[in-house]
Design a protein around this motif. Structure first.
Motif, PDB file in Angstrom:
ATOM      1  N   UNK A 204      -1.587   7.201   4.951  1.00 40.24           N
ATOM      2  CA  UNK A 204      -2.172   7.870   5.948  1.00 40.24           C
ATOM      3  C   UNK A 204      -4.083   8.280   5.834  1.00 40.24           C
ATOM      4  N   UNK A 205      -4.394   7.818   4.421  1.00 40.15           N
ATOM      5  CA  UNK A 205      -5.860   7.798   4.401  1.00 40.15           C
ATOM      6  C   UNK A 205      -6.923   7.159   5.930  1.00 40.15           C
TER       7      UNK A 205
ATOM      8  N   UNK B  56     -10.904   0.878  -2.250  1.00 38.51           N
ATOM      9  CA  UNK B  56     -12.021   1.045  -1.338  1.00 38.51           C
ATOM     10  C   UNK B  56     -11.601   1.476   0.147  1.00 38.51           C
ATOM     11  N   UNK B  57     -12.241   2.114   0.782  1.00 36.30           N
ATOM     12  CA  UNK B  57     -11.729   1.825   2.477  1.00 36.30           C
ATOM     13  C   UNK B  57     -12.883   1.973   3.035  1.00 36.30           C
ATOM     14  N   UNK B  58     -13.066   1.563   4.337  1.00 35.28           N
ATOM     15  CA  UNK B  58     -14.674   1.232   4.429  1.00 35.28           C
ATOM     16  C   UNK B  58     -14.502   1.682   6.298  1.00 35.28           C
TER      17      UNK B  58
ATOM     18  N   UNK C 277     -17.899   4.000   3.373  1.00 32.11           N
ATOM     19  CA  UNK C 277     -17.192   3.813   2.048  1.00 32.11           C
ATOM     20  C   UNK C 277     -16.477   5.198   1.549  1.00 32.11           C
ATOM     21  N   UNK C 278     -15.232   4.744   1.030  1.00 29.37           N
ATOM     22  CA  UNK C 278     -14.552   5.739   0.240  1.00 29.37           C
ATOM     23  C   UNK C 278     -13.943   5.600  -0.863  1.00 29.37           C
ATOM     24  N   UNK C 279     -13.714   5.932  -1.830  1.00 22.40           N
ATOM     25  CA  UNK C 279     -12.157   5.783  -2.981  1.00 22.40           C
ATOM     26  C   UNK C 279     -11.402   6.044  -3.122  1.00 22.40           C
ATOM     27  N   UNK C 280      -9.897   6.086  -1.801  1.00 22.75           N
ATOM     28  CA  UNK C 280      -8.869   6.433  -2.097  1.00 22.75           C
ATOM     29  C   UNK C 280      -7.845   6.204  -3.685  1.00 22.75           C
ATOM     30  N   UNK C 281      -7.862   7.642  -4.417  1.00 24.20           N
ATOM     31  CA  UNK C 281      -8.277   7.271  -5.783  1.00 24.20           C
ATOM     32  C   UNK C 281      -6.508   8.101  -6.172  1.00 24.20           C
ATOM     33  N   UNK C 282      -6.093   8.216  -5.159  1.00 22.78           N
ATOM     34  CA  UNK C 282      -4.502   8.561  -5.614  1.00 22.78           C
ATOM     35  C   UNK C 282      -3.712   7.104  -4.904  1.00 22.78           C
ATOM     36  N   UNK C 283      -4.099   6.381  -4.289  1.00 23.98           N
ATOM     37  CA  UNK C 283      -3.462   4.700  -4.049  1.00 23.98           C
ATOM     38  C   UNK C 283      -3.546   4.515  -5.828  1.00 23.98           C
ATOM     39  N   UNK C 284      -2.372   3.484  -6.148  1.00 26.78           N
ATOM     40  CA  UNK C 284      -2.344   2.367  -7.681  1.00 26.78           C
ATOM     41  C   UNK C 284      -2.169   1.135  -7.064  1.00 26.78           C
TER      42      UNK C 284
ATOM     43  N   UNK D 278       0.766  -1.550   0.485  1.00 25.42           N
ATOM     44  CA  UNK D 278      -0.049   0.299  -0.016  1.00 25.42           C
ATOM     45  C   UNK D 278       0.715   0.914   0.081  1.00 25.42           C
ATOM     46  N   UNK D 279      -0.170   2.327  -0.568  1.00 18.98           N
ATOM     47  CA  UNK D 279       0.902   3.344  -0.901  1.00 18.98           C
ATOM     48  C   UNK D 279       1.112   4.591   0.645  1.00 18.98           C
ATOM     49  N   UNK D 280       2.839   4.678   1.207  1.00 20.55           N
ATOM     50  CA  UNK D 280       2.091   6.342   1.779  1.00 20.55           C
ATOM     51  C   UNK D 280       1.202   7.401   2.197  1.00 20.55           C
ATOM     52  N   UNK D 281       0.350   7.429   1.295  1.00 24.95           N
ATOM     53  CA  UNK D 281      -1.147   8.059   0.742  1.00 24.95           C
ATOM     54  C   UNK D 281      -2.255   7.017   1.259  1.00 24.95           C
TER      55      UNK D 281
END
Length: 215
Positions: free
Chosen positions: A52-53, A201-203, A190-197, A46-49
């Motif tokens: 953090x999110x 989806x985060x819950x 629920x959200x989406x972290x678009x900056x991850x590659x 997972x990315x640092x973004x």
């Protein structure tokens, strides 16, 4: 700790400052993905973004027990320890013995307990650590690839393992887990972290304090 003894020398390569190098971390993660694709949600850590999110809403001052399912090479583990209270405990549970050995060899922190086992046994691991319930439980387990019924069982055990007001934090690459969470938790955000590659989806599965205390 409940982990089986493993030759940790294989995993002890460090950077000049004693920390894990990015290349060795990525290499370890990739090898395990190839060996166990159904147990690991992504081909890269997972990315640092995303880290953090996922952790931005944690009340670190109040948290005394944090549990992590599927810590892998410690991408979240290190940040949790950096932010956690000096008197808090982090239990990291993984079914993969190579990841268990990797973490035990590379992260030296008395607040960390690395456990080899299943997330379905979370309440037993919490009790063995001398606690009753967790404040937060974080999971990157790919629920969509688990055998039938296993994901439901993990979510039910997680709900029972959290204190009133606790939260189950989940990051996934599909929306499959939302149904499992909705069946157990009082509310699911629920959200989406678009900056991850790739985008992730985060819950947040919430245990409402009043309802939990009345149950």
């Amino acid at each position: 700790m409940a982990s089986t003894p493993v030759n940790k020398d294989r995993f002890s390569a460090r950077g000049r400052d004693g920390s894990t190098t990015f290349l060795s971390q990525w290499s370890m993660f990739f090898r395990q993905f190839v060996k166990h694709p159904g147990m690991i949600g992504s081909i890269i850590p997972s990315s640092s973004t995303l880290v953090d999110s996922m952790l931005s809403g944690v009340d670190w001052h109040r948290t005394r027990l944090f549990v992590e399912y599927g810590p892998g090479v410690g991408t979240f583990t290190r940040t949790i320890l950096d932010r956690m209270h000096p008197d808090a405990t982090l239990i990291a549970i993984d079914l993969n013995l190579d990841f268990v050995a990797w973490l035990e060899a590379r992260i030296v922190d008395p607040r960390l307990r690395v456990v080899h086992g299943s997330a379905a046994d979370v309440r037993r691991f919490i009790a063995e650590a001398g606690h009753r319930q967790a404040d937060y439980i974080l999971s990157g387990i790919p629920f969509s690839t688990l055998p039938d019924g296993v994901g439901d069982g993990i979510c039910a055990e997680t709900r029972a393992a959290l204190r009133p007001g606790g939260e189950f934090l989940v990051y996934q690459y599909s929306a499959y887990v939302r149904r499992l969470l909705s069946a157990q938790f009082d509310d699911v955000v629920e959200k989406v972290e678009w900056r991850n590659i790739p985008p992730c989806r985060t819950f947040r599965g919430l245990v409402t304090e009043g309802l939990a205390q009345a149950a």
